[in-house]
Design a protein around this motif. Structure first.
Motif, mmCIF file in Angstrom:
data_model
loop_
_atom_site.group_PDB
_atom_site.id
_atom_site.type_symbol
_atom_site.label_atom_id
_atom_site.label_comp_id
_atom_site.label_asym_id
_atom_site.label_seq_id
_atom_site.Cartn_x
_atom_site.Cartn_y
_atom_site.Cartn_z
ATOM 1 N N GLU A 20 0.853 -1.192 0.000
ATOM 2 C CA GLU A 20 0.000 0.000 0.000
ATOM 3 C C GLU A 20 0.887 1.239 0.000
ATOM 4 O O GLU A 20 1.772 1.383 0.844
ATOM 5 C CB GLU A 20 -0.903 -0.001 1.226
ATOM 6 C CG GLU A 20 -1.831 1.213 1.298
ATOM 7 C CD GLU A 20 -2.801 1.139 2.460
ATOM 8 O OE1 GLU A 20 -3.294 2.200 2.885
ATOM 9 O OE2 GLU A 20 -3.062 0.016 2.946
ATOM 10 N N MET A 21 0.657 2.138 -0.943
ATOM 11 C CA MET A 21 1.490 3.316 -1.088
ATOM 12 C C MET A 21 1.278 4.296 0.065
ATOM 13 O O MET A 21 0.158 4.525 0.511
ATOM 14 C CB MET A 21 1.204 4.008 -2.415
ATOM 15 C CG MET A 21 1.509 3.146 -3.633
ATOM 16 S SD MET A 21 3.243 2.614 -3.726
ATOM 17 C CE MET A 21 4.052 4.186 -4.047
ATOM 18 N N GLY A 22 2.380 4.892 0.519
ATOM 19 C CA GLY A 22 2.345 5.816 1.638
ATOM 20 C C GLY A 22 1.662 7.127 1.310
ATOM 21 O O GLY A 22 1.511 7.502 0.138
ATOM 22 N N GLN A 23 1.272 7.856 2.341
ATOM 23 C CA GLN A 23 0.522 9.092 2.172
ATOM 24 C C GLN A 23 1.335 10.202 1.522
ATOM 25 O O GLN A 23 0.775 11.153 0.978
ATOM 26 C CB GLN A 23 -0.014 9.571 3.524
ATOM 27 C CG GLN A 23 -1.153 8.724 4.074
ATOM 28 C CD GLN A 23 -2.330 8.649 3.122
ATOM 29 O OE1 GLN A 23 -2.859 9.673 2.682
ATOM 30 N NE2 GLN A 23 -2.746 7.429 2.781
ATOM 31 N N ARG A 71 -3.203 3.501 -2.678
ATOM 32 C CA ARG A 71 -3.391 2.483 -3.706
ATOM 33 C C ARG A 71 -2.579 1.245 -3.353
ATOM 34 O O ARG A 71 -1.495 1.322 -2.769
ATOM 35 C CB ARG A 71 -2.966 2.999 -5.082
ATOM 36 C CG ARG A 71 -3.767 4.206 -5.535
ATOM 37 C CD ARG A 71 -5.187 3.814 -5.889
ATOM 38 N NE ARG A 71 -5.307 3.363 -7.275
ATOM 39 C CZ ARG A 71 -6.387 2.773 -7.756
ATOM 40 N NH1 ARG A 71 -7.430 2.531 -6.976
ATOM 41 N NH2 ARG A 71 -6.443 2.422 -9.022
ATOM 42 N N ILE A 72 -3.113 0.080 -3.720
ATOM 43 C CA ILE A 72 -2.487 -1.188 -3.357
ATOM 44 C C ILE A 72 -2.152 -1.958 -4.635
ATOM 45 O O ILE A 72 -3.034 -2.217 -5.459
ATOM 46 C CB ILE A 72 -3.431 -2.031 -2.471
ATOM 47 C CG1 ILE A 72 -3.760 -1.270 -1.175
ATOM 48 C CG2 ILE A 72 -2.815 -3.387 -2.156
ATOM 49 C CD1 ILE A 72 -4.859 -1.939 -0.355
ATOM 50 N N TYR A 73 -0.882 -2.306 -4.808
ATOM 51 C CA TYR A 73 -0.504 -3.108 -5.968
ATOM 52 C C TYR A 73 0.855 -3.758 -5.763
ATOM 53 O O TYR A 73 1.482 -3.615 -4.698
ATOM 54 C CB TYR A 73 -0.521 -2.303 -7.263
ATOM 55 C CG TYR A 73 -0.087 -0.859 -7.203
ATOM 56 C CD1 TYR A 73 1.186 -0.488 -6.816
ATOM 57 C CD2 TYR A 73 -0.978 0.149 -7.573
ATOM 58 C CE1 TYR A 73 1.568 0.841 -6.796
ATOM 59 C CE2 TYR A 73 -0.604 1.473 -7.556
ATOM 60 C CZ TYR A 73 0.675 1.819 -7.178
ATOM 61 O OH TYR A 73 1.060 3.132 -7.150
ATOM 62 N N ALA A 84 -9.109 -0.577 -3.672
ATOM 63 C CA ALA A 84 -7.879 0.224 -3.702
ATOM 64 C C ALA A 84 -6.853 -0.345 -4.678
ATOM 65 O O ALA A 84 -5.824 0.275 -4.932
ATOM 66 C CB ALA A 84 -7.272 0.312 -2.302
ATOM 67 N N MET A 85 -7.138 -1.531 -5.226
ATOM 68 C CA MET A 85 -6.250 -2.159 -6.203
ATOM 69 C C MET A 85 -6.694 -1.779 -7.605
ATOM 70 O O MET A 85 -7.883 -1.893 -7.932
ATOM 71 C CB MET A 85 -6.279 -3.682 -6.046
ATOM 72 C CG MET A 85 -5.841 -4.175 -4.687
ATOM 73 S SD MET A 85 -6.104 -5.969 -4.483
ATOM 74 C CE MET A 85 -5.693 -6.170 -2.736
ATOM 75 N N PRO A 86 -5.785 -1.332 -8.471
ATOM 76 C CA PRO A 86 -6.159 -1.016 -9.851
ATOM 77 C C PRO A 86 -6.741 -2.231 -10.560
ATOM 78 O O PRO A 86 -6.441 -3.381 -10.194
ATOM 79 C CB PRO A 86 -4.833 -0.585 -10.490
ATOM 80 C CG PRO A 86 -3.962 -0.196 -9.353
ATOM 81 C CD PRO A 86 -4.363 -1.075 -8.210
#
Length: 238
Positions: free
Chosen positions: A111-114, A121-123, A221-223
């Motif tokens: 999960e990408m940081g703020q 977003r999660i990938y 949250a995942m593309p």
């Protein structure tokens, strides 16, 4: 996660990605707007840096090969193009992703940081290619995946086995080139190892690690290209 139109997944073994000099009309004609937009984004997230990135054009899938041309631009132009709904449809963000598959069959995602431009977003480990990924006039996506994986997770080459082919998913604005990376450790142990690595970093890109053991673990949250790939992988096990 299957409520949208199915995406085509192209399985290829050759990536022919040439880096060429090309002036992006969008970046030239909307320069003032782009700069103002980036200034606004930097006020929100001061860690954003306007470095150089590579975007793609003219993708062609033929047999087991993907061909495309890439050009250099600044991150501010890429960010504006993305945030404004991809006003130039002739361009795409084409990047590699390392799909970490653990010994117990679970996938590992971050999960990408703020502080990042993709916060929340999660990938899979990935990143928009930059000049460090260019080798002899071509884009080295394999090297990009290796670099991004080590930067984000701490996992180094030799700790996982890379499958030779790529699963390419083209959505128009994005072209995800996903390579399966098999690691001979159970998922919980891999997550613990990555979390410990993140804790030792001053400003890690990732804020959390997510395990996907089945379709029920997929998230909005995942593309879509990530969920499509994972759905196809789990379907192939049936």
């Amino acid at each position: 996660m299957s409520d949208t139109k199915p995406l085509v997944i192209h399985r290829v073994s050759v990536l022919d990605l040439v880096v060429e000099r090309w002036v992006w009309p969008f970046a030239e004609t909307r320069r003032a707007e782009i700069d103002a937009h980036f200034a606004d984004k930097q006020r929100e997230r001061p860690a954003l840096f306007n470095g150089r990135v590579l975007l793609g054009r003219n993708p062609v899938f033929a047999s087991d090969r993907l061909s495309a041309s890439y050009f250099e631009t600044d991150f501010a132009s890429f960010l504006a193009w993305r945030d404004w709904g991809f006003p130039d449809p002739s361009v795409f963000n084409g990047f590699g992703m390392g799909a970490l598959l653990c010994a117990d069959g679970a996938f590992v995602l971050g999960e990408m940081g703020q502080h990042t431009s993709n916060a929340g977003r999660i990938y899979f480990p990935s990143g928009t290619p930059d000049l460090d990924d260019v080798r002899d006039g071509t884009l080295d996506i394999s090297g990009s995946v290796t670099r991004e994986l080590e930067e984000e997770t701490g996992l180094a080459p030799g700790e996982y086995e890379s499958e030779p082919h790529w699963h390419c998913i083209y959505t128009g604005p994005a072209l995800a080139m996903i390579r399966m990376l098999r690691i001979d450790m159970p998922a919980d142990a891999v997550r613990d190892r990555i979390v410990a690595n993140l804790a030792a970093q001053h400003q890690p890109e990732l804020s959390a690690i997510h395990l996907v053991r089945g379709i029920h673990d997929l998230s909005s949250a995942m593309p879509r290209f990530v969920t499509a790939f994972i759905e196809a992988q789990f379907a192939s096990r049936l």
